[in-house]
Design a protein around this motif. Structure first.
Motif: not given
Length: 146
Positions: A1-20
């Motif tokens: 049947l074949g193989e599956v490549s496994i990746f972890v997708v992670g969020l990156d480059n976070f920025e501080f964001a105030p909102h009111s």
């Protein structure tokens, strides 16, 4: 049947964001990009077993880390657990517990989880968007890098 490549997708480059609003000021962390961590590959017919092993490893490590202060479920943590799950899948079930690997997370991602007295960041929708982007790019449907 074949193989599956496994990746972890992670969020990156976070920025501080105030909102009111009229009565409060909230602070959130917003991701401006994502990263992909290649973890390995697995035969399609073994994928369910891999996921089961991964869930067990993550639960065990969370329990052990819960005894110590400072546990963070970052993309690096998941990546390390996934690499160990792949090794455990290859070695089989007859391996002694002490001989199984325990890869340490390599870091490099910001912990934006909930901290004492804070509101948890909304990472679900940005992660869904990142996954859609990865699927579209990996299948060649579109190139969103330019």
């Amino acid at each position: 049947l074949g193989e599956v490549s496994i990746f972890v997708v992670g969020l990156d480059n976070f920025e501080f964001a105030p909102h009111s609003t009229r009565s409060t000021v909230d602070h959130t962390a917003q991701s401006s990009s994502h990263s992909m961590l290649y973890s390995g590959s697995v035969a399609v017919q073994e994928f369910r077993n891999l996921v089961s092993i991964l869930h067990t490893l993550v639960a065990e490590r969370e329990r052990k880390a819960g005894e110590m202060k400072g546990f963070h479920r970052t993309p690096s943590f998941i990546h390390a657990a996934l690499q160990d799950a792949l090794v455990q899948l290859q070695l089989g079930k007859d391996v002694a517990e002490g001989s199984l690997p325990h890869t340490m997370p390599r870091g490099g991602f910001t912990d934006v989880g909930q901290h004492t007295g804070t509101t948890p960041p909304n990472t679900a929708w940005p992660l869904v968007c990142a996954l859609i982007q990865v699927v579209l790019e990996q299948t060649g449907i579109c190139d969103m890098t330019s």
